[in-house]
Design a protein around this motif. Structure first.
Motif, mmCIF file in Angstrom:
data_model
loop_
_atom_site.group_PDB
_atom_site.id
_atom_site.type_symbol
_atom_site.label_atom_id
_atom_site.label_comp_id
_atom_site.label_asym_id
_atom_site.label_seq_id
_atom_site.Cartn_x
_atom_site.Cartn_y
_atom_site.Cartn_z
ATOM 1 N N UNK A 219 -17.614 4.478 -3.513
ATOM 2 C CA UNK A 219 -16.559 5.030 -2.690
ATOM 3 C C UNK A 219 -15.897 3.929 -1.880
ATOM 4 N N UNK A 220 -14.691 4.180 -1.446
ATOM 5 C CA UNK A 220 -13.978 3.202 -0.640
ATOM 6 C C UNK A 220 -14.714 2.958 0.672
ATOM 7 N N UNK A 221 -14.933 1.693 1.056
ATOM 8 C CA UNK A 221 -15.663 1.427 2.293
ATOM 9 C C UNK A 221 -14.770 1.523 3.519
ATOM 10 N N UNK A 222 -13.906 2.527 3.533
ATOM 11 C CA UNK A 222 -13.006 2.704 4.662
ATOM 12 C C UNK A 222 -13.347 4.018 5.331
ATOM 13 N N UNK B 243 -12.386 12.826 7.522
ATOM 14 C CA UNK B 243 -12.112 12.553 6.110
ATOM 15 C C UNK B 243 -10.628 12.259 5.957
ATOM 16 N N UNK B 244 -10.284 11.622 4.835
ATOM 17 C CA UNK B 244 -8.878 11.270 4.611
ATOM 18 C C UNK B 244 -8.601 11.303 3.120
ATOM 19 N N UNK B 245 -7.334 11.360 2.789
ATOM 20 C CA UNK B 245 -6.938 11.256 1.384
ATOM 21 C C UNK B 245 -6.019 10.053 1.243
ATOM 22 N N UNK B 246 -5.927 9.586 0.021
ATOM 23 C CA UNK B 246 -5.030 8.461 -0.240
ATOM 24 C C UNK B 246 -3.697 9.037 -0.665
ATOM 25 N N UNK B 247 -2.670 8.597 0.022
ATOM 26 C CA UNK B 247 -1.331 9.102 -0.265
ATOM 27 C C UNK B 247 -0.500 7.936 -0.761
ATOM 28 N N UNK B 248 0.408 8.208 -1.664
ATOM 29 C CA UNK B 248 1.197 7.088 -2.143
ATOM 30 C C UNK B 248 2.578 7.517 -2.591
ATOM 31 N N UNK B 249 3.476 6.567 -2.637
ATOM 32 C CA UNK B 249 4.761 6.816 -3.271
ATOM 33 C C UNK B 249 4.714 6.168 -4.643
ATOM 34 N N UNK B 250 5.612 6.584 -5.510
ATOM 35 C CA UNK B 250 5.567 6.144 -6.903
ATOM 36 C C UNK B 250 5.605 4.629 -7.019
ATOM 37 N N UNK B 251 6.483 3.998 -6.224
ATOM 38 C CA UNK B 251 6.620 2.538 -6.337
ATOM 39 C C UNK B 251 5.323 1.849 -5.937
ATOM 40 N N UNK C 81 -10.465 -1.673 -7.134
ATOM 41 C CA UNK C 81 -11.293 -0.963 -8.110
ATOM 42 C C UNK C 81 -11.766 0.359 -7.557
ATOM 43 N N UNK C 82 -12.231 0.320 -6.302
ATOM 44 C CA UNK C 82 -12.723 1.546 -5.688
ATOM 45 C C UNK C 82 -11.597 2.531 -5.454
ATOM 46 N N UNK C 83 -10.422 1.976 -5.179
ATOM 47 C CA UNK C 83 -9.272 2.836 -4.917
ATOM 48 C C UNK C 83 -8.989 3.722 -6.122
ATOM 49 N N UNK C 84 -9.271 3.178 -7.286
ATOM 50 C CA UNK C 84 -8.995 3.940 -8.506
ATOM 51 C C UNK C 84 -9.746 5.267 -8.510
ATOM 52 N N UNK C 85 -10.905 5.288 -7.845
ATOM 53 C CA UNK C 85 -11.666 6.537 -7.785
ATOM 54 C C UNK C 85 -10.870 7.656 -7.152
ATOM 55 N N UNK C 86 -9.980 7.284 -6.220
ATOM 56 C CA UNK C 86 -9.189 8.328 -5.588
ATOM 57 C C UNK C 86 -7.801 8.395 -6.201
ATOM 58 N N UNK C 87 -7.431 7.354 -6.918
ATOM 59 C CA UNK C 87 -6.057 7.181 -7.320
ATOM 60 C C UNK C 87 -5.680 7.885 -8.603
#
Lengths: 315, 348
Positions: free
Chosen positions: A150-153, A175-183, B240-246
């Protein structure tokens, strides 16, 4: 110190922040531990240079809309651990600069590196409370652990809890989720995985595109398999039955099929037909271009004969 | 085993610098050696050779920042500066930051308060531990490709006279999103009056009609540098770890929806180019058949190449949609076809 948060805020983190913190940390680390001059002695010296990894500090900025907090970007802070003092003018200057380029973002909290939240972190937290009433604390663990999945964040919030009769601020994990834009996604993909360089034949592009989707589907499959194993185990009786989990799984399954309306089918087929039309047009253009070349070549080949009279130019 | 061999050959073909297992010495690129940099600046080896710098290494962070900033501008051009250092014949870009400048069309000039911003930002950066100097500038060409316009060329020539070493980077965020890979180019201009030794053909990209003149006039005045990317060991680990959520985002992205405008624009541009090509074809039939014929052919061939590129991107988008449809929608369709069997989920 870290229990689970109860503030009900949802946090969204952008990958840019993660890469930024990692870069800040690597930078400071390489300044304080200068690398060995020759690469051959690297392995020998690397083992000896296990000094205390420096902690870096910075601010995170973003937007808060209702109950959703979205963290977009971050910048460095100057903090003196010995005197527990934050460099205020620096912070204000930086804030001003970032406001000019990103007028919508404001300070949401701060970040640091380390393995766990510490007591001294509360000082910075309190210092930032006059800018934002409830700042966030984003902690990145920079130790590289290959077994980690898991991400160590971690994101901490502060809550007022009564401990031993004294109301104190403590950190609680959220807890959090990863959010992103397409670019952002594409450039992260580009750097993280191996993407083909510019150009490349249509075949390599197709391969790259499908590989991306394939790995995503593989992840989905493995997650579903885990769930399946768990359910089978529950059925056999190996694992105690947990009703809340069963309810969640059942609601998840009931969400399939995702969309099942007439309108969706129509739109989908229309999009499909549009793409087929574009392919058709492209093929047309290709064919006419080839025809054109053929005709010209034919003309060049037979032109010499026709000049002496006889057949007219075959256009 | 097969796939491993295939991957290696593909990596070789595409000149990928594979990130090895976390090796502390590979992070040495992040170390800023003040003395060596100062010496390099004094020596000025680029003064004698206009083609001195051949490669660019961009860090993961800089790329991410530039692409996100470029995309956030939408259809407006944005610009910013890059910080880094030099390393032999390579310019290394460690970081980038945005400038509060509004650009319109092909005119992106830094005004007075942008200069002030630059100075302030560099100062605070030095305090925060980023010791590198400004080593170039970047700006975006939303939707019309990575090349230097006339204004860009003159700006860069000025920069190369007074602020060497300096690099120009152009990003096209629209094409990035449409094609699914980063559209970026790094350039340096030749000094005034210098004739490039060989007529190297750069990689072809389609330029919209209204910009093609600007492109053609200046395309010989600069050359493109080879771009590679690097990241620290911690970056690789995190990514690499990010891919788990990505993976969710990869699956859920809908390129067709996002790129509708751009694709429509490209198709109409192609239509105009076709008309132009047709006119030329008609006229040359009357004129002398010879060299003029070759020009239209190549124009028609170019149009064909552009149309296939757009089609390929569109088909990719459609493939994603079809896959998602099969994954998430076909359950209902299957159930409708069979006799409704008692569903244990619902009954329990």
């Amino acid at each position: 110190m870290a229990s689970s948060s109860s503030s009900g805020l949802t946090f969204k983190l952008h990958p840019l922040v993660i890469v930024n913190i990692s870069d800040h940390y690597t930078r400071v680390k390489s300044q304080t531990n200068p690398p060995p001059l020759t690469s051959t002695s690297a392995t020998v010296n690397g083992v000896e240079h296990q000094q205390q990894a420096p902690r870096v500090y910075g601010c995170v900025i973003g937007v808060q809309r209702g109950r959703t907090v979205e963290i977009f970007n971050n910048f460095e802070l100057l903090y003196d651990p010995s005197t527990h003092s934050l460099d205020r003018p620096f912070l204000e200057k930086k804030q001003e600069l970032y406001k000019k380029v990103f007028p919508h973002f404001y300070i949401l909290g701060w970040y640091s590196t380390g393995s766990d939240a510490q007591e001294s972190d509360m000082h910075i937290h309190k210092a930032l409370m006059d800018i934002n009433e409830s700042p966030l604390y984003v902690l990145l663990n920079p130790t590289i652990n290959p077994a980690q999945k898991d991400l160590p964040v971690t994101i901490y919030e502060s809550e007022l809890h009564v401990i031993d009769g004294i109301p104190q601020l403590i950190f609680v994990r959220s807890s959090y989720t990863i959010e992103t834009v397409e670019a952002e996604r594409i450039s992260v993909d580009h750097v993280a995985h191996l993407k083909p360089s510019d150009g490349g034949s249509a075949a390599t592009q197709l391969a790259a595109h499908l590989t991306g989707i394939h790995s995503a589907i593989k992840m989905l499959n493995s997650r579903i398999r885990v769930l399946h194993h768990y359910l089978v185990g529950m059925q056999k009786g190996d694992i105690p039955c947990e009703n809340s989990l069963l309810r969640q799984v059942s609601s998840l399954l009931r969400r399939l099929p995702a969309i099942e309306s007439e309108k969706f089918q129509d739109d989908f087929l229309m999009e499909y037909n549009d793409t087929l039309l574009i392919t058709y047009l492209a093929m047309f253009t290709n064919c006419s271009s080839t025809m054109n070349e053929l005709v010209d070549k034919f003309n060049t080949a037979y032109d010499r004969h026709s000049r002496r009279g006889g057949r007219t130019a075959f256009i | 085993m097969d796939s491993a061999v295939a991957q290696k050959t593909w990596e070789l073909e595409n000149n990928i610098l594979a990130a090895e297992a976390p090796d502390p010495s590979s992070d040495s690129i992040f170390h800023y050696d003040e003395v060596a940099q100062a010496k390099f600046l004094k020596d000025k080896p680029w003064a004698n050779d206009p083609h001195f710098f051949k490669r660019v290494k961009i860090s993961a962070l800089a790329l991410l920042k530039m692409v996100v900033h470029a995309r956030s501008g939408g259809t407006i051009e944005v610009m910013g500066l890059m910080q880094g250092k030099t390393d032999g014949d390579a310019i290394i870009v460690m970081d980038a930051f945005a400038l509060p400048v509004e650009g319109t069309e092909t005119r992106v000039n830094a005004q007075a308060d942008a200069y002030e911003y630059m100075v302030d930002y560099s100062q605070t950066n030095k305090q925060a531990g980023r010791l590198e100097n400004v080593v170039g500038w970047y700006h975006s060409h939303p939707g019309y490709g990575c090349w230097l316009s006339g204004i860009d060329v003159s700006t860069q020539m000025l920069n190369q006279q007074f602020q060497e070493p300096f690099l120009a980077v152009v990003i096209d965020p629209t094409r990035t999103v449409s094609a699914g890979k980063v559209d970026i180019g790094a350039f340096r201009t030749y000094p005034e009056g210098y004739k490039p030794p060989d007529d190297h053909t750069s990689e072809y990209q389609t330029i919209p009609l209204n910009k093609i003149e600007d492109f053609g006039v200046h395309c010989k005045q600069y050359y493109a540098l080879n771009i590679t990317y690097f990241k620290s060991s911690l970056d690789s680990h995190l990514l690499d770890l990010l891919w788990n959520k990505y993976w969710v985002n990869t699956l859920s992205s809908s390129p067709l929806l996002g790129n509708g405008d751009y694709v429509a624009g490209q198709i109409s541009d192609l239509a105009e180019k076709l008309e132009q090509a047709e006119n030329q074809l008609i006229h040359s039939r009357i004129g002398p058949l010879g060299t003029s014929r070759k020009k239209e052919e190549s124009q028609l061939a170019k149009i064909t190449r552009d149309s296939s590129k757009i089609t390929v991107e569109q088909v990719h988008g459609l493939m994603s949609q079809v896959l998602k449809n099969i994954l998430f929608n076909s359950v209902g369709q299957q159930n409708r076809n069979e006799q409704p069997v008692s569903d244990p989920m619902i009954e329990a």
